[in-house]
Design a protein around this motif. Structure first.
Motif, short mmCIF file in Angstrom:
data_model
loop_
_atom_site.label_atom_id
_atom_site.label_comp_id
_atom_site.label_asym_id
_atom_site.label_seq_id
_atom_site.Cartn_x
_atom_site.Cartn_y
_atom_site.Cartn_z
N GLY A 31 0.83 -1.19 0.00
CA GLY A 31 0.00 0.00 0.00
C GLY A 31 0.86 1.24 0.00
N ALA A 32 0.26 2.36 0.37
CA ALA A 32 0.94 3.66 0.33
C ALA A 32 2.16 3.71 1.25
CB ALA A 32 -0.04 4.77 0.70
N ALA A 33 2.06 3.10 2.44
CA ALA A 33 3.21 3.12 3.36
C ALA A 33 4.37 2.31 2.79
CB ALA A 33 2.81 2.59 4.74
N MET A 34 4.07 1.18 2.16
CA MET A 34 5.12 0.40 1.53
C MET A 34 5.75 1.19 0.38
SD MET A 34 5.02 -3.36 -0.25
CE MET A 34 6.44 -3.99 -1.13
N GLN A 35 4.93 1.87 -0.39
CA GLN A 35 5.46 2.66 -1.51
C GLN A 35 6.40 3.75 -0.99
OE1 GLN A 35 2.86 3.66 -4.71
NE2 GLN A 35 3.97 5.54 -5.19
N LYS A 36 6.05 4.37 0.12
CA LYS A 36 6.89 5.42 0.69
C LYS A 36 8.24 4.86 1.15
CE LYS A 36 6.88 9.11 4.10
NZ LYS A 36 6.12 9.80 5.14
N VAL A 37 8.23 3.65 1.71
CA VAL A 37 9.45 3.05 2.27
C VAL A 37 10.26 2.29 1.22
CG1 VAL A 37 10.29 1.35 3.94
CG2 VAL A 37 8.47 2.91 4.59
N ALA A 42 8.54 -1.64 -6.07
CA ALA A 42 8.31 -2.77 -5.16
C ALA A 42 6.82 -3.06 -5.04
CB ALA A 42 8.92 -2.49 -3.80
N VAL A 43 6.03 -2.02 -4.86
CA VAL A 43 4.58 -2.20 -4.76
C VAL A 43 4.04 -2.78 -6.06
CG1 VAL A 43 2.37 -0.98 -4.53
CG2 VAL A 43 4.27 -0.43 -2.99
N SER A 59 13.81 -2.92 -4.65
CA SER A 59 13.73 -2.02 -3.50
C SER A 59 14.35 -0.69 -3.87
CB SER A 59 14.46 -2.63 -2.31
OG SER A 59 14.56 -1.68 -1.27
N SER A 60 13.81 0.36 -3.32
CA SER A 60 14.33 1.69 -3.59
C SER A 60 15.69 1.92 -2.96
CB SER A 60 13.36 2.74 -3.04
OG SER A 60 13.34 2.65 -1.61
N GLY A 61 16.10 1.00 -2.11
CA GLY A 61 17.38 1.14 -1.43
C GLY A 61 17.26 1.87 -0.10
N SER A 62 16.06 2.26 0.27
CA SER A 62 15.85 2.93 1.55
C SER A 62 16.26 2.00 2.68
CB SER A 62 14.36 3.29 1.70
OG SER A 62 14.06 3.59 3.05
N ALA A 63 16.92 2.56 3.67
CA ALA A 63 17.36 1.76 4.83
C ALA A 63 16.17 1.18 5.58
CB ALA A 63 18.21 2.62 5.76
N ASN A 64 15.00 1.78 5.44
CA ASN A 64 13.81 1.30 6.15
C ASN A 64 13.06 0.21 5.40
OD1 ASN A 64 14.21 3.07 8.32
ND2 ASN A 64 13.24 4.73 7.18
N PHE A 75 3.01 -2.44 8.24
CA PHE A 75 1.88 -2.58 9.16
C PHE A 75 0.86 -1.47 8.92
CE2 PHE A 75 -0.13 -1.57 13.26
CZ PHE A 75 -0.88 -2.72 13.39
N ALA A 76 1.33 -0.25 8.66
CA ALA A 76 0.42 0.89 8.47
C ALA A 76 -0.61 0.64 7.37
CB ALA A 76 1.23 2.15 8.17
N ASP A 77 -0.27 -0.15 6.37
CA ASP A 77 -1.20 -0.47 5.28
C ASP A 77 -2.13 -1.63 5.63
OD1 ASP A 77 -0.12 1.46 3.49
OD2 ASP A 77 1.46 0.05 2.88
N ASN A 78 -1.90 -2.28 6.75
CA ASN A 78 -2.60 -3.54 7.04
C ASN A 78 -3.29 -3.58 8.39
OD1 ASN A 78 -1.89 -5.53 4.70
ND2 ASN A 78 -0.06 -4.29 5.08
N GLN A 79 -3.49 -2.46 9.02
CA GLN A 79 -4.08 -2.43 10.36
C GLN A 79 -5.49 -3.01 10.40
OE1 GLN A 79 -3.34 1.23 12.56
NE2 GLN A 79 -1.64 1.66 11.17
N ALA A 80 -6.22 -2.89 9.32
CA ALA A 80 -7.59 -3.42 9.28
C ALA A 80 -7.62 -4.95 9.24
CB ALA A 80 -8.34 -2.86 8.08
N ASN A 81 -6.48 -5.59 8.95
CA ASN A 81 -6.43 -7.06 8.85
C ASN A 81 -5.84 -7.74 10.06
OD1 ASN A 81 -7.61 -7.25 6.29
ND2 ASN A 81 -5.67 -6.84 5.28
N VAL A 82 -5.60 -7.02 11.15
CA VAL A 82 -5.03 -7.64 12.35
C VAL A 82 -6.02 -8.67 12.90
CG1 VAL A 82 -4.22 -7.26 14.71
CG2 VAL A 82 -3.63 -5.62 12.90
N GLN A 83 -5.52 -9.88 13.09
CA GLN A 83 -6.32 -10.98 13.61
C GLN A 83 -6.13 -11.07 15.13
OE1 GLN A 83 -8.17 -13.00 11.13
NE2 GLN A 83 -7.55 -11.05 10.20
#
Length: 186
Positions: A31-37, A42-43, A59-64, A75-83
């Motif tokens: 999602g958007a958080a993965m795209q930012k990192v 990658a997305v 990967s963009s090469g970002s350290a994160n 996780f930020a893109d997936n909070q609605a799927n927490v079991q």
């Protein structure tokens, strides 16, 4: 010449298309958080083939960005799927394996802050998804794990832990991974 080109295209496509992922419980998605990192490439790679190996995700090469932690999905893109699971609960998994590659696999609980396994794997396969078999064993695509009783206060906050399905295709030298975010009910 056309026959050779067509055959080559089909053979190439069969090697780059799908391989495997978890379809249930809901696994992390890009999602958007993965795209930012990790970057748009990658997305796009995960959206194009969510069952592809980690080695195919740029990967963009970002350290994160850590493609080897939940395919880089955040996780930020997936909070609605927490079991929510209880200690001792049996959790059923469904895996999609369109192109098998024999190798070891397991499901473990991962501490997401450190990308380390908590305790022992919940299930292990010494040999998994063996492409030399006419039919894969049923437990390769449908299996269960039991949430440990001894997690203490670990995994009680969303974003701390994930159930990680990890499979390494030995001959293909490819890694597959899906993460299911979860909390243990207090």
């Amino acid at each position: 010449m056309r026959t050779f080109t067509l055959f080559s295209s089909v053979a190439f496509a069969s090697t780059v298309l799908a391989h495997g992922n978890i379809t249930s419980p809901p696994a992390r998605q890009p999602g958007a958080a993965m795209q930012k990192v990790c970057g748009a490439d990658a997305v796009a790679a995960v959206l194009a083939d969510g069952t592809g190996p980690l080695e195919n995700i740029p990967s963009s090469g970002s350290a994160n960005c850590n493609i080897f932690l939940c395919k880089g999905a955040q996780f930020a893109d997936n909070q609605a799927n927490v079991q929510t699971f209880a200690a001792g609960e049996v959790v059923d998994f469904a895996a999609q394996l369109p192109i098998p590659h024999e190798g070891p696999a397991n499901v473990s609980i991962i501490d997401l802050a450190t990308n380390t396994v908590l305790g022992q794997p919940l299930i292990e396969f010494d040999t998994y998804a063996d492409e030399n078999l006419a039919v894969l064993p049923a437990n390769n695509t449908a299996f269960s794990v039991t949430i440990p009783e001894d997690l203490g206060t670990q995994c009680q906050v969303a974003g701390e832990c994930a159930l990680q399905w990890f499979w390494f295709g030995t001959s293909a030298v490819q890694t597959y991974e899906s993460c299911v975010d979860f909390v243990v009910a207090a």
